[in-house]
Design an enzyme around this catalytic site. Sequence first.
Site, PDB file in Angstrom:
ATOM      1  N   CYS A 114      44.470  13.251  -7.816  1.00  0.00           N
ATOM      2  CA  CYS A 114      43.093  12.847  -8.127  1.00  0.00           C
ATOM      3  C   CYS A 114      42.681  13.236  -9.549  1.00  0.00           C
ATOM      4  CB  CYS A 114      42.124  13.479  -7.130  1.00  0.00           C
ATOM      5  SG  CYS A 114      42.564  13.141  -5.426  1.00  0.00           S
ATOM      6  N   HIS A 254      35.143  14.394  -9.848  1.00  0.00           N
ATOM      7  CA  HIS A 254      35.935  13.715  -8.819  1.00  0.00           C
ATOM      8  C   HIS A 254      35.145  13.746  -7.512  1.00  0.00           C
ATOM      9  CE1 HIS A 254      38.919  12.510  -6.071  1.00  0.00           C
ATOM     10  NE2 HIS A 254      39.270  13.713  -5.669  1.00  0.00           N
ATOM     11  N   ASN A 284      36.628   9.344  -0.957  1.00  0.00           N
ATOM     12  CA  ASN A 284      37.492   9.892  -2.002  1.00  0.00           C
ATOM     13  C   ASN A 284      38.511   8.819  -2.397  1.00  0.00           C
ATOM     14  OD1 ASN A 284      39.479  11.162  -3.482  1.00  0.00           O
ATOM     15  ND2 ASN A 284      39.647  12.942  -2.135  1.00  0.00           N
TER      16      ASN A 284
HETATM   17  O1  UT7 Z   1      41.037  14.971  -3.635  1.00  0.00           O
HETATM   18  C1  UT7 Z   1      41.817  15.994  -3.091  1.00  0.00           C
HETATM   19  C2  UT7 Z   1      42.033  15.670  -1.635  1.00  0.00           C
HETATM   20  N1  UT7 Z   1      41.567  16.614  -0.692  1.00  0.00           N
HETATM   21  C3  UT7 Z   1      40.290  16.993  -0.517  1.00  0.00           C
HETATM   22  O2  UT7 Z   1      39.415  16.680  -1.252  1.00  0.00           O
HETATM   23  C4  UT7 Z   1      40.020  17.841   0.688  1.00  0.00           C
HETATM   24  C5  UT7 Z   1      39.124  19.020   0.428  1.00  0.00           C
HETATM   25  N2  UT7 Z   1      38.699  19.584   1.718  1.00  0.00           N
HETATM   26  C6  UT7 Z   1      37.625  19.121   2.362  1.00  0.00           C
HETATM   27  O3  UT7 Z   1      36.930  18.229   1.895  1.00  0.00           O
HETATM   28  C7  UT7 Z   1      37.255  19.799   3.673  1.00  0.00           C
HETATM   29  O4  UT7 Z   1      38.072  20.934   3.844  1.00  0.00           O
HETATM   30  C8  UT7 Z   1      37.389  18.842   4.891  1.00  0.00           C
HETATM   31  C9  UT7 Z   1      36.296  17.792   4.855  1.00  0.00           C
HETATM   32  C10 UT7 Z   1      38.753  18.195   4.947  1.00  0.00           C
HETATM   33  C11 UT7 Z   1      37.199  19.657   6.177  1.00  0.00           C
HETATM   34  O5  UT7 Z   1      35.936  20.323   6.146  1.00  0.00           O
HETATM   35  P1  UT7 Z   1      35.836  21.871   6.509  1.00  0.00           P
HETATM   36  O6  UT7 Z   1      34.438  22.244   6.408  1.00  0.00           O
HETATM   37  O7  UT7 Z   1      36.823  22.593   5.617  1.00  0.00           O
HETATM   38  O8  UT7 Z   1      36.274  21.883   8.009  1.00  0.00           O
HETATM   39  P2  UT7 Z   1      37.476  22.678   8.690  1.00  0.00           P
HETATM   40  O9  UT7 Z   1      38.790  22.085   8.313  1.00  0.00           O
HETATM   41  O10 UT7 Z   1      37.265  24.150   8.488  1.00  0.00           O
HETATM   42  O11 UT7 Z   1      37.216  22.335  10.222  1.00  0.00           O
HETATM   43  C12 UT7 Z   1      36.028  22.772  10.903  1.00  0.00           C
HETATM   44  C13 UT7 Z   1      36.051  22.190  12.298  1.00  0.00           C
HETATM   45  C14 UT7 Z   1      37.382  22.361  13.023  1.00  0.00           C
HETATM   46  O12 UT7 Z   1      37.107  22.605  14.381  1.00  0.00           O
HETATM   47  P3  UT7 Z   1      37.168  24.095  14.984  1.00  0.00           P
HETATM   48  O13 UT7 Z   1      38.565  24.570  14.716  1.00  0.00           O
HETATM   49  O14 UT7 Z   1      36.126  24.871  14.219  1.00  0.00           O
HETATM   50  O15 UT7 Z   1      36.865  23.888  16.425  1.00  0.00           O
HETATM   51  C15 UT7 Z   1      38.021  21.008  12.886  1.00  0.00           C
HETATM   52  O16 UT7 Z   1      38.921  20.737  13.908  1.00  0.00           O
HETATM   53  O17 UT7 Z   1      35.816  20.778  12.228  1.00  0.00           O
HETATM   54  C16 UT7 Z   1      36.825  20.101  12.957  1.00  0.00           C
HETATM   55  N3  UT7 Z   1      37.066  18.812  12.345  1.00  0.00           N
HETATM   56  C17 UT7 Z   1      36.375  17.694  12.689  1.00  0.00           C
HETATM   57  N4  UT7 Z   1      35.418  17.477  13.603  1.00  0.00           N
HETATM   58  C18 UT7 Z   1      34.932  16.242  13.695  1.00  0.00           C
HETATM   59  C19 UT7 Z   1      37.931  18.508  11.355  1.00  0.00           C
HETATM   60  N5  UT7 Z   1      37.815  17.202  11.037  1.00  0.00           N
HETATM   61  C20 UT7 Z   1      36.870  16.686  11.863  1.00  0.00           C
HETATM   62  C21 UT7 Z   1      36.325  15.391  12.016  1.00  0.00           C
HETATM   63  N6  UT7 Z   1      35.357  15.209  12.929  1.00  0.00           N
HETATM   64  N7  UT7 Z   1      36.718  14.353  11.259  1.00  0.00           N
END
Ligand code: UT7
Length: 329
Positions: A114, A254, A284
Amino acid sequence: MSRNAYIVGTGHKVPDGVLTNADLEKIVDTTDEWITTRTGIKERRKTDDDTATSDLVAVAVEKAMKDAGWKPEDVQGIIVGTVTPDYCFPSTAALVADRLGLGTVPAYDFEAGCTAFIYGLVQAKAFIESGMMDRIIVVGADCLTKITNWNDRTSCILFGDGAGAVAVSSEGPGGRLGGWHWGSDGSLGKHLIQPGGGARRPASHETVDLIEHTIHMDGSRIFKHAVRAMRDSCMKALEKDGTEKKDVDLLISHQANLRIIDATARALELKPEQVYINIQKYGNTSAASIPMALDEAMRDGTISTPNTVVLAAFGAGLTWGGMILHWDE
Ligand code: UT7
C-alpha cells in the site's frame, strides 16, 4: 538552478460494481455496525471477472494525461506500483503504455504494498531532479478483491479495487514534490503476505487447496505497526522538508482504517476538516488509495493554492513512507 518535480495532472478509476457492508453480511459472519465502527468502511468497489488492473490503470492514466494537457508523445516513462498486476509478467505498465500509444518509453511495475504510490513519487522525483526525465506517469493500482479470501471475515471486509495516476513534470505550476521519508522491515513481512503462487510456493493444487493465493494478514499486529510507522514517516518527511506541523493544510493518508487515519491526524494536530477521507466509499484500495484521494481532492477543490499537503502510507513488506507536497503561490 536546481530542478523541481511537480504533479501537473491527476486521474483515477474505480470499477462500477459496488459491494456494500450489507452484501458482506450475506457472505461472512459480520455486521454493518462492526465494519463501520472498526474500519469506517461502508462500501467498496469490485471488478468483474473480465476486468483486471491494467483496465483501471489505462483509464486513470488517460485522465491524468488529459488533466496535464499531455499527448502520448509527451510521456517519457510510466511506472506502476501494484501487488496485483494482470500477470507476473509482462508488466502492467508495459501493457498500458502499449494500449495508450506511449511508444517505446521505459515502463515497469514495482511493489511496495500500500506504500507503492509514495515509493513511486520518490522515484519520479529522483528521475526529474537529476535531469534524467522531464515527464513521467506514476500510478498506484490494485485489485485486491482478486486475491481476497471471501471466507476470512477479518480481511475480506477491508479491500476494494481502484487505480490512481499522476503526471509528474519538471515544469510547474503544480504540486511540488518536497521532503520525503521511506523505509521497510522485511522481518515483519510474514504478517501481511500472499504466500502462494510465487517462487517460494509455486502454484499447485496444494497451494490452491490451502488458499495460499489470497491475502493472509495479522490485522491487529499490522494496525499497531501502521499507526507508529505513519506517524514517524510524516514527522521525518516534514523535518526533511523544513516544514512545521502548524503549516500543514491537509493530510492525505493511505485509506486503510479510519482509526489509523485518525491516529496520524492526531499526531499532526490537525482539525477534522484537514484530513481527506474517502474510505467509506472505497475501502482499502492498497496502492491506489492515495492517488485516488489526491485526484478527488484536486477536483473537488479541497486542494487549492497555496497548500501544503502531507501524504502518508504503510503496507506489505512491511513498508512505509511519507511525502510533503506544496502548491506554492
Ligand atoms: O493496508 C494494509 C493492510 N492491512 C490493514 O490495513 C489492516 C490493519 N488492521 C485493521 O484495520 C484492524 O486490525 C482490523 C479491522 C483488521 C480488525 O480490527 P481490530 O479492532 O484489530 O479487531 P480484532 O482483530 O482485535 O478483533 C476483535 C474481534 C474479534 O473477536 P473476539 O476474539 O474479540 O471475540 C474478531 O474475531 O472482532 C472479531 N472480528 C469481527 N467481527 C465481526 C474480526 N473481524 C470481524 C468482522 N465482523 N468482520
